[in-house]
Structures are given as structure tokens and as C-alpha cells.
Design an enzyme around this catalytic site. Structure first.
Site, mmCIF file in Angstrom:
data_model
loop_
_atom_site.group_PDB
_atom_site.id
_atom_site.type_symbol
_atom_site.label_atom_id
_atom_site.label_comp_id
_atom_site.label_asym_id
_atom_site.label_seq_id
_atom_site.Cartn_x
_atom_site.Cartn_y
_atom_site.Cartn_z
ATOM 1 C CD GLU A 24 -1.832 -2.382 1.088
ATOM 2 O OE1 GLU A 24 -2.663 -3.171 0.635
ATOM 3 O OE2 GLU A 24 -0.728 -2.753 1.554
ATOM 4 C CG ASP B 116 -1.790 12.701 -16.282
ATOM 5 O OD1 ASP B 116 -1.890 12.388 -17.482
ATOM 6 O OD2 ASP B 116 -2.677 13.319 -15.666
#
Length: 754
Positions: free
Chosen positions: A708, A722
Site C-alpha cells: 500500500e 501526467d
């Protein structure tokens, strides 16, 4: 018939109403505004661009890249944002010889104006017009001119008349002259960036009136004079960068009042007067860069206790004296420490290695002394990022670490050679050293040869199967070398005696050297008849083949074959059984220590999900990290929050948290666990123009949260890419790794201590 007529009228009525609503929703753009927009863009990109055909509805269903609109109170669309230049992948490039268009100032509702890489020709310089800007004085909130080397002249004083301006960014242009005093009248200004131009003169005192300013960057110019005391009034300031100028005087200017400042960069100026007390009062500092200034002073006398939030400390090339204070080890968040190219003396504190986040330490170019006593793990972690070269009296302990971890440019410490005389009749396994002809080698050979011979003899006497073939030859050559040295010693003594007696003075060394080599090897070979097993390439230890191989190799190297006594040893089956038992014991040790199988692979070699039902419930915490290398230009855009998609760090932080919660959906064999906490922290690192990402996940359950934490930083890194990919395709995501974990059967683990 009457009913049909009523229905027809109703349909016509509804159609009329709907069409009217559609037209009212799709409000039109003012005709004059539309023509002005087309004409303005065409004047910058070229006459070939026909906006009326390509974009008939620029604020509606055919939007133009770089153009934003807003609905005015009169129900019409007006242009509020205009970005000219290749900001995005599909943005339009400017024409080769472009000028400021007068039609630009007819866009009366313009709030944001940007020119990027538009005025680039040095053969066609362009100046910023000094008039007509008043038409935008009441609307403009952001003005940016980036990477326009062909934009010359001075900054118009009329810029100080923009009443609502919040951001003024003029980066990497060819602007000259002084900073207009009128800039101090921009009462709503939050960001003032005038870096990488050719501005001269002093920093105007009027800038102290910008009490709402958050970012002030005047770096990479030719500004001179002392720091104005009015800078102390900028109490809201978060970042102050005045690097690469010609500023002089003491580092004062009321900087101690800037309690919220996180970055202070005054490097590459001409400041002097030592490290002032005001620097130690800036408790919020995360990056302090003062390098390449003749500041001077004693590093030990500076109080570091209030700067516990520092992550970057660069005080290199400042003529600092004294030693390195141990109090630096209290800066637990420190990642970069630059103390190089000063006049620091004394030993290096070992406490530097205890800094949990340190990733680069540069101490080169000083007068540091003593031994480097850091651990091998520390050198391996730092690599070339630990700089200690050019310290004449600094050394590292020789022979205590592999060569790959030796600190670059540091010499090994000199060790006193203590040669112990070998006694002639010392017995090792029934073989006397005197019988091997090495009784007097300690008097003639070097310490390294003697130690090597002792190791060789122990291995040979123990008849170890693991002694490789090359060890025999290496030690044989060393033994021959020592034998030659003995003969040379004897020859010198013989010549001296003959000279005293008046006899023949010719050197007999050349006549005896071959026999000396052979005798040295033969002595060993004759005493160790079973040594054929070391040389045979046949795993079955064939006697004849072993002897043949040995004879051929020795005859090739030394000229004479070994004595026939080498053939007197036979094959020992008991030894092979012992070796097999040893191998089985080693295999058992490896399996018990590291586990013989992967937990996600069953006995058939197929993937499986681990059954954790029998595990105990415990609190589990994992911390991971990641680095995204942006490059200088993208780093500037991110730090100035000028990425087109928005706030990069905030979006990436949310994405990392969401990614951690979706780990079991992304990684097929991960358990779906209940996370009690996920924390993602992103920070800008100006040292390598990167984003450092740290993620922590916590849970109370039967399985760990390492995946995680790793997923959190990975997704955050991908989100940074991005958000910034339009500005650069060279962005790299690196160093995704687990840093620390607690809980579970394996307990606590830390990369720092592993």
C-alpha cells in the site's frame, strides 16, 4: 379533427419554446470580441491561420487551445485568458518575426496573459510596448513572459498600474535596466518572479510595501548593492531567491522577521560579515543556500537549534573556518549537506551518518583530518554523493571495506608494518615451514607476501576442496618471488665477501634464478603430494589426468616438470562423502534462514494467495519513497504553480492516497485490508530539480501494508508525470523503494539499518 389541430399547435409551441431555451443557454460571443480574438492570434502565429473557419465558436463547441472565456453580465462570452506559444503539445507556435499586436489591448476582459517562447530571434529584437497597457489595468490579474530571449528593453513602469495584478512573472528574457519602483504599488501581488534576465541596479526599497507577497525571485541577474532593510516587512513571504547576482554587505535586511520563509537562496553573490544571528531565527526554513559568498566566520559559533526543519543546507565555498559542529546531527530532516570548499578543520563527526533522511554529503576541499569511520553501509548508500576528496590529512581504514565502497578521492590510512619472524621448526599438520624453504622469508619478503603464504599454507594443510586452481599458482609465484629475493640477498652478501677477499665479482644471480624458482616450487610440491586435486578440471579427481595437467602447466611456466612424487597420492572417497554432507548442511542452513519457497507460489509452482487466517493481529506501518526527476524548466513551472492542469503536488497527493486504497485491485495477490491511515508527502528538491515523494500506510490486521505504501508513492509519481507531461517528455520516475516497516512476524525493518 379539432383534437388533431390542438395537438399540432401544442407541438409547434413546445418546439418554439425549446429552441428558444437552447439559444439562450448557448449564449453567443460578442462579434467584435470574436474578430479581435482571431486577429490577435493571427498576428502572433501567422496569417496562414484562419480562425473563423477552424474555430467558428471559440468559447463553445470549437475551443481554441490556450484560450479561456467567461460569461459576462450582459449574457455574452468574453476572452479572459490568452496563452500564446507552445505551452501545450497542440499549442500554436509563434511566427519567426513576431510583434506585439495592437489588437491585443482590445480584449477588454482579459485577466490572464502569457507569452511562452514566442520572441526568440536575436536578429529581430522586440521591446515591450510602454503604452496601451492601461486598457487592461482594471482586469489583468496575471502577466507572464517566459523564455523569450528576443524580448529586450526595460520593464515598463506602467506595469505598476495593474490594480488587480496578483502574479508578475518575467523569466528567461533579455530584459535590461533597473526594477521599476512602481512595482511596489502592486498591493495585491502574490508572486513576483523576474529571474534570469539582465537587470541591474539595486533592489528597490518599494518592494517592502508588498506585504501580501508569497514568492520573490530576482535570481540570475546583475543586481548590486546591499539587501534593503524593507525586505523584513514581507512577513508573508514563503520563498526568497536572490542567487546569482552581485549583492554585497551583510546578510541582514531584517530577514529574521520572515518567520514563515521556507526557502532562502542567496548563493553566488558577494555577501560578507559571517553568519548573522537573524538566520538562526528563521524557524520555518526548509532550504538554506548561501554558497559561493565570501561570508567567512566560524561554523561552530552558529546556533542551529531553531533550524530543525532544514532539508537542504548548502554553505559551501564561503571561507568558513573551525570544525563541523555536532549540532548539525540534530537536523533530522536534512537531506542535503554541502560544506565543501571551505577551510574547515578537525575530524568529521560520526553523527552525520545518523541523520535518517540524508542522501548527499559534500565535505571535499577542506582541511579535515583523521580517519573516516563511517560504516560500510553508509558508503554503499551514499556512493559518489559522499564527497570527501581534497582533504590532504583525511584517510580511510585500509582493508576494512570492499573497493566498491571506498570513499572517492580519499587515500587509505598508513599502517605500520610489523613483520614477525617465522621460526624454522613450526609444525602445521606435520609439515615444517623450514622444510618448505620459507624459514627466513620474513627477513626478506614484504608483509603482504608473508601473510599470503601463511594463508596458503593453512588452506593446503587443511586439504580444503574449495581452494581454486588459480590459488596454487598465485601462491607458487609469490613463493618463487620470495625465493628470488633470498637468492639476491645471498648473492649481494657473496659479492661483498668476494670483493673483500679480492675474488671474482661477477653476479651469479642470473645463473641461479631458474634453479631457485624450481626449488621453491618443488619443495612445496614434494611435501604436498595430494595437492593434485586442486588442479584437476575433472570432478572425479583422476590421478593421471591431474598429474598430466599439472606437469604441462608447470613445464610451460617453469621449464622443468614437477617430481614424480606427485603421483603417489590416491583418490579419497571419504573426503567426497564429507563434502556432500557439508553441502547438505549448507542447503539446510539456507532454507532455514531465508525460506526455501516464495509465499505466493505453491508446491506446484503456481501462483497463490497467502492464507493469513492463522496470523496474529498487530499494528502494521510501512513507509516508502519515490523520486520524480523533472528537469530545471518543469521544476520552475511546478514550483511557481504554472502547470496548465493545476496544482501538481496537491493533485498527486490525493492520487497517492486513492492509489493506496486501491492496491488490492491493482496487485492481484494482495489482500483487501482496512487501512487506518495513509499519508503522502511531496516536496520539491532544488538540488536535482525533482519531486521527493514519501508515503506511509498503516493498518491493524494480519498482513503488512508495504504494498500500500509503495503503491501510494508510485501512483503519486505517475500523477506528477501526467500533470507535467505536456511541458516535458524527459521526466523520470526513479527510486521507488520501501524505507521502513513495523509489525508482523518479521518485526521491524529499516533500509537504513539493513
Amino acid at each position: 379533427m379539432k383534437v388533431f389541430m390542438i395537438a399540432l399547435v401544442l407541438v409547434f409551441y413546445l418546439s418554439t419554446v425549446c429552441n428558444g431555451e437552447s439559444e439562450s443557454v448557448a449564449a453567443p460571443m460578442a462579434k467584435a470580441e470574436q474578430e479581435t480574438l482571431y486577429s490577435t492570434i493571427q498576428s502572433f502565429v501567422g496569417k496562414w491561420w484562419n480562425g473563423s473557419d477552424l474555430y467558428p465558436d471559440p468559447c463553445g463547441w470549437t475551443p481554441i487551445q490556450g484560450v479561456s472565456c467567461d460569461l459576462s453580465s450582459d449574457g455574452l462570452w468574453y476572452v479572459t485568458s490568452l496563452n500564446i506559444g507552445p505551452v501545450q503539445d497542440n499549442s500554436l507556435n509563434c511566427a519567426p518575426k513576431v510583434e506585439f499586436s495592437p489588437r491585443l489591448f482590445d480584449l477588454k476582459h482579459l485577466q490572464s496573459l502569457s507569452f511562452f517562447n514566442c520572441f526568440v530571434s536575436s536578429h529581430h529584437p522586440v521591446t515591450i510596448p510602454t503604452d496601451k497597457w492601461e486598457a487592461l489595468a482594471n482586469t489583468l490579474e496575471s502577466l507572464e513572459l517566459r523564455s523569450n530571449p528576443g524580448l529586450v528593453g526595460s520593464i515598463p513602469a506602467i506595469f505598476g498600474g495593474f490594480k488587480h495584478l496578483q502574479s508578475l512573472v518575467l523569466i528567461e528574457n533579455g530584459l535590461r535596466g533597473e526594477i521599476p519602483i512602481s512595482i511596489g504599488s502592486l498591493s495585491n501581488l502574490k508572486r513576483l518572479v523576474l529571474s534570469d534576465n539582465r537587470l541591474t541596479g539595486k533592489i528597490p526599497d518599494s518592494l517592502g510595501s508588498l506585504n501580501g507577497l508569497l514568492i520573490l525571485d530576482l535570481s540570475r541577474n546583475s543586481l548590486s548593492g546591499p539587501l534593503p532593510s524593507s525586505l523584513g516587512a514581507l512577513v508573508s513571504l514563503l520563498k526568497l531567491d536572490l542567487s546569482y547576482n552581485n549583492l554585497t554587505g551583510n546578510i541582514e535586511g531584517g530577514l529574521g522577521n520572515l518567520k514563515d520563509l521556507t526557502l532562502l537562496d542567496l548563493s553566488h553573490n558577494k555577501f560578507s560579515g559571517g553568519l548573522t544571528k537573524s538566520l538562526g531565527e528563521m524557524s520555518s526554513l526548509e532550504e538554506l543556500v548561501l554558497s559561493s559568498n565570501p561570508i567567512g566566520g566560524d561554523l561552530m559559533s552558529f546556533d542551529w537549534k531553531n533550524l530543525r526543519g532544514l532539508m537542504v543546507l548548502d554553505v559551501s565555498n564561503m571561507n568558513l573556518t573551525g570544525g563541523i559542529p555536532n549540532s548539525i546531527s540534530e537536523l533530522k530532516r536534512l537531506r542535503y549537506l554541502g560544506l565543501n570548499d571551505n577551510n574547515l578543520a578537525g575530524e568529521i563527526p560520526l553523527e552525520i551518518a545518523s541523520l535518517p533522511n540524508i542522501s548527499a554529503v559534500y565535505l571535499n576541499g577542506n582541511n579535515l583530518t583523521g580517519e573516516l569511520k563511517f560504516s560500510e553501509w553508509f558508503y554503499g548508500k551514499m556512493g559518489r554523493r559522499f564527497g570527501a576528496w581534497n582533504n590532504t590529512n583525511l584517510c580511510y581504514p585500509n582493508g576494512l571495506m570492499p573497493t566498491s565502497h571506498v570513499p572517492f578521492g580519499v587515500k587509505p590510512c598508513q599502517q605500520e608494518e610489523k613483520i614477525t619472524t617465522l621460526h624454522e621448526n613450526v609444525e602445521l599438520g606435520g609439515v615444517s615451514m623450514a622444510s618448505l624453504g620459507v624459514s627466513n622469508y620474513a627477513n626478506y619478503g614484504s608483509l603482504g607476501h608473508i601473510v599470503l603464504m601463511e594463508i596458503f599454507m593453512v588452506l593446503v594443510i587443511l586439504d580444503s576442496y574449495y581452494v581454486p586452481k588459480f590459488t596454487w599458482w598465485l601462491c607458487s609465484l609469490n613463493l618463487a618471488f620470495l625465493s628470488l629475493k633470498v637468492d639476491r640477498k645471498r648473492n649481494r652478501e657473496g659479492r661483498r665477501r668476494k670483493l673483500e677477499a679480492g675474488g671474482d665479482q661477477r653476479d651469479s644471480w642470473g645463473n641461479n634464478r631458474t634453479s631457485s624458482i624450481g626449488m621453491a616450487i618443488y619443495r612445496v610440491a614434494s611435501r604436498l603430494p595430494w595437492s593434485k586435486r586442486f588442479f584437476s578440471s575433472d570432478n572425479r579427481f583422476g590421478v593421471d589426468k591431474a598429474v598430466a595437467e599439472l606437469n604441462k602447466e608447470m613445464e610451460f611456466v617453469f621449464g622443468d616438470p614437477p617430481p614424480s612424487s606427485l603421483a603417489g597420492s590416491g583418490y579419497n572417497p571419504a573426503m567426497r562423502a564429507t563434502l556432500h554432507n557439508s553441502h547438505d548442511q549448507e542447503q539446510e542452513f539456507v532454507e532455514n534462514t531465508y525460506g526455501s519457497t516464495l509465499t505466493h507460489v505453491d508446491s506446484k509452482g503456481e501462483a497463490q494467495m497467502v492464507d493469513v487466517s492463522l496470523k496474529e493481529i498487530s499494528k502494521r506501518v510501512a513507509r516508502a519513497s519515490c523520486k520524480v526527476l523533472l528537469g530545471k524548466e518543469v521544476f520552475s513551472l511546478v514550483s511557481a504553480n504554472q502547470i496548465e492542469k493545476g496544482d501538481v503536488l496537491s493533485v498527486a497527493k490525493i492520487a497517492g492516497i486513492c492509489g493506496a486504497k486501491q492496491t488490492s485491485s491493482l496487485i492481484p495477490l494482495c489482500h483487501n485490508i482496512n487501512l487506518t491511515n495513509v499519508h503522502v508527502d511531496l516536496s520539491l528538491n532544488p538540488v536535482d530539480f525533482s519531486v521527493d515523494i514519501e508515503g506511509e500506510a498503516a493498518s491493524t490486521g494480519k498482513t503488512g501494508v508495504e504494498m500500500e505504501a509503495l503503491t501510494a508513492v508510485s501512483v503519486a509519481g505517475l500523477t506528477v508525470y501526467d500533470m507535467c507531461k505536456a511541458a516535458s517528455k524527459h521526466i523520470q520516475i526513479t527510486n521507488v523503494q520501501l524505507e521502513h516497516k513495523t509489525g508482523g512476524k518479521s518485526g521491524e525493518w529499516s533500509r537504513q539499518n539493513s
